[in-house]
Scaffold this active site. Structure first.
Site, PDB file in Angstrom:
ATOM      1  CE  LYS A 230     -80.133 -40.188 -85.991  1.00  0.00           C
ATOM      2  NZ  LYS A 230     -80.578 -41.405 -86.680  1.00  0.00           N
TER       3      LYS A 230
HETATM    4  N1  GLU Z   1     -79.895 -44.562 -85.198  1.00  0.00           N
HETATM    5  C1  GLU Z   1     -80.649 -45.560 -85.874  1.00  0.00           C
HETATM    6  C2  GLU Z   1     -81.346 -44.987 -87.085  1.00  0.00           C
HETATM    7  O1  GLU Z   1     -80.923 -44.014 -87.648  1.00  0.00           O
HETATM    8  C3  GLU Z   1     -81.584 -46.311 -84.927  1.00  0.00           C
HETATM    9  C4  GLU Z   1     -82.652 -45.477 -84.318  1.00  0.00           C
HETATM   10  C5  GLU Z   1     -83.446 -46.205 -83.229  1.00  0.00           C
HETATM   11  O2  GLU Z   1     -83.286 -47.391 -83.070  1.00  0.00           O
HETATM   12  O3  GLU Z   1     -84.235 -45.525 -82.575  1.00  0.00           O
HETATM   13  O4  GLU Z   1     -82.305 -45.517 -87.584  1.00  0.00           O
END
Ligand code: GLU
Length: 476
Positions: free
Chosen positions: A107
């Site tokens: 993240k």
């Molecule tokens: N930000 C989204 C999540 O928290 C999508 C993450 C992604 O598609 O890699 O799942």
């Protein structure tokens, strides 16, 4: 009495993790290896804007590399901090394991209020942040693939993809360095709606199991269920819209930054969204009662509560007063570990974040595969499928003529049957299948073990056992 301290977001995730591993048989030491973030990179970079230098702080945390690339969004918000990105990266690991997306968890975040900057400035800031991450392989099709999250969208993803291809001119797979891109820039149909659509599919699957509906003290189907949504951003908006339009649920409450709207007869989600876009908030929306204090609506009576905004919104201060019998966590970490204890005690059923909002990363996975295969889904098969269906329709039409008035081919059937699936239909079908299978896996743990009493612990156990299996397969 000493005041009980609310744990941080990462501590909350760790507590939930610990509760699950206590019920598992994991090789000594491996549980710690899985729990901790492998690395968190902090970058401070300067961008010259408005006649002076501005310094920005950004993060990219890699939680687990048991599978690569690692995957997870990039968030733009002033509150972004290391604890938060590490918690979110950990959730990505479990989320991907749960829905069988072949990624580790990661993240990123940038401390910035995107509303303070205009589009050109945001582009410069995003490109510079991307540059810093790309040069350390923290954005790379084979190693680390970001996506949108709070405060970012396909626009930022397009800038990141372009920045990557400028720095890696001979990488034929450069488009796979990031997902959630615009459709005409390497994106995939249905990615924007994916997380909200996943919430809808999760609820539909929940309501296919009478035992689970009864556990929440509910009866019947989604039809007529009263739903309160907190946050009408991309996820909350799509979830509420689809539930209303396709499942006949009644959206009785919408909570936003500037207060909440309530209407027992149901709110028109699109009209509310339009109002927010035009007026900057829900205040003044005509067809509802507005209360400046959103918290009261969060605690109102309803059948289903969908927190789709920030983490930690249901916590020790309000958990006791939450009346919804069923909560589906469209946001990441909306219920703190302490609140989770209180709600479990009360018998509230919580469909946990790592499952409920996994629709986003699931469709991101499809997009990544599409980028690596350099071809749109359905491009090869669609017309061939239609031609084969035409053969059947031709035969049925022959029968139709032969049988005269006794039987005839319904035109709707013909039209539906003849149409080969396009990319959007294939994406939705893959997402539906993923959400159904993942739910069935976790409910099996929930109902199949005497020592598991909630879906969250079940989801952690299931996801962690997949990560353990990946380590075992590697001989670790
Ligand atoms: N930000 C989204 C999540 O928290 C999508 C993450 C992604 O598609 O890699 O799942």
């Amino acid at each position: 009495m000493a005041e009980i301290r609310e744990p941080t977001f990462r501590e909350s995730v760790d507590l939930m993790f610990n509760r699950a591993v206590a019920l598992m048989d994991i090789a000594p030491g491996l549980e710690e290896k899985i729990r901790v973030a492998n690395s968190t990179y902090t970058v401070r970079f300067g961008v010259r804007l408005r006649g002076r230098m501005h310094t920005f702080t950004g993060y990219r945390s890699v939680h687990s590399e048991h599978m690569e690339p690692v995957k997870g969004g990039i968030r733009y918000a002033l509150e972004v901090n290391q604890d938060e990105v590490e918690a979110l990266a950990a959730l990505m690991t479990y989320k991907c394991a749960l829905v069988e997306a072949p990624f580790g968890g990661s993240k990123g975040g940038l401390c910035i209020d995107p509303r303070e900057w205009d589009v050109d400035e945001l582009e410069q800031i995003t490109r510079r942040f991307a540059y810093e991450l790309i040069k350390r392989d923290l954005i790379d099709p084979a190693q680390n693939v970001p996506a949108p999250d709070m405060g970012t969208s396909e626009r930022e993803m397009a800038w990141i993809a372009d920045q990557y291809s400028r720095m890696n001119t001979t990488d034929i797979n450069s488009r796979a360095c990031v997902t959630g891109k615009p459709l005409d820039n390497g994106g995939i149909a249905g990615r924007i709606e994916a997380t909200g659509r996943g919430v809808q599919f999760a609820l539909r699957e929940f309501f296919r199991h009478p035992e689970d509906i009864a556990a929440a003290g509910l009866v019947g189907t989604l039809d007529g269920k009263r739903v309160i949504v907190q946050g009408l951003g991309n996820v909350g908006y799509h979830a509420a819209k689809f539930l209303r339009e396709e499942d006949n649920a009644v959206i009785t409450g919408i909570i936003e930054r500037d207060g909440a709207l309530y209407n027992e007869k149901g709110l028109n989600v699109d009209a509310v969204r339009e109002w927010i876009v035009k007026h900057g908030g829900v205040t003044g929306y005509p067809d509802a009662v507005h209360s400046a204090e959103g918290a009261a609506v969060l605690e109102s009576e309803c059948d289903i509560l969908i927190p789709a905004a920030l983490e930690g919104v249901i916590n020790l201060t309000n958990a006791e007063r939450i009346r919804a019998p069923l909560i589906i966590e469209a946001a990441n970490g909306p219920v703190t570990a302490g609140a989770d204890d209180i709600l479990r005690e009360k018998g509230t059923v919580i469909i946990p974040d790592m499952y409920a909002n996994a629709g986003g990363v699931t469709v991101s996975y499809f997009e990544w595969v599409k980028n690596l295969s350099h071809i749109r889904f359905g491009r090869l098969q669609r017309r061939q499928e239609e031609a084969r269906h035409q053969l059947v329709v031709d035969e049925l039409e022959r029968l139709d003529r032969y049988l005269g008035d006794a039987w005839s081919l319904r035109p709707e059937f013909k039209e539906k049957y003849l149409r080969g699936a396009d990319e959007l239909e294939l994406v939705r079908s893959g997402l539906d299948d993923t959400m159904r299978i993942a739910y069935q896996s976790i409910r099996q743990v929930w109902h199949g073990r005497d020592d598991v009493h909630d879906l969250r612990t079940a989801a952690y156990i299931f996801a962690i056992s997949r990560v353990v299996a990946a380590y075992r397969a590697k001989g670790i």
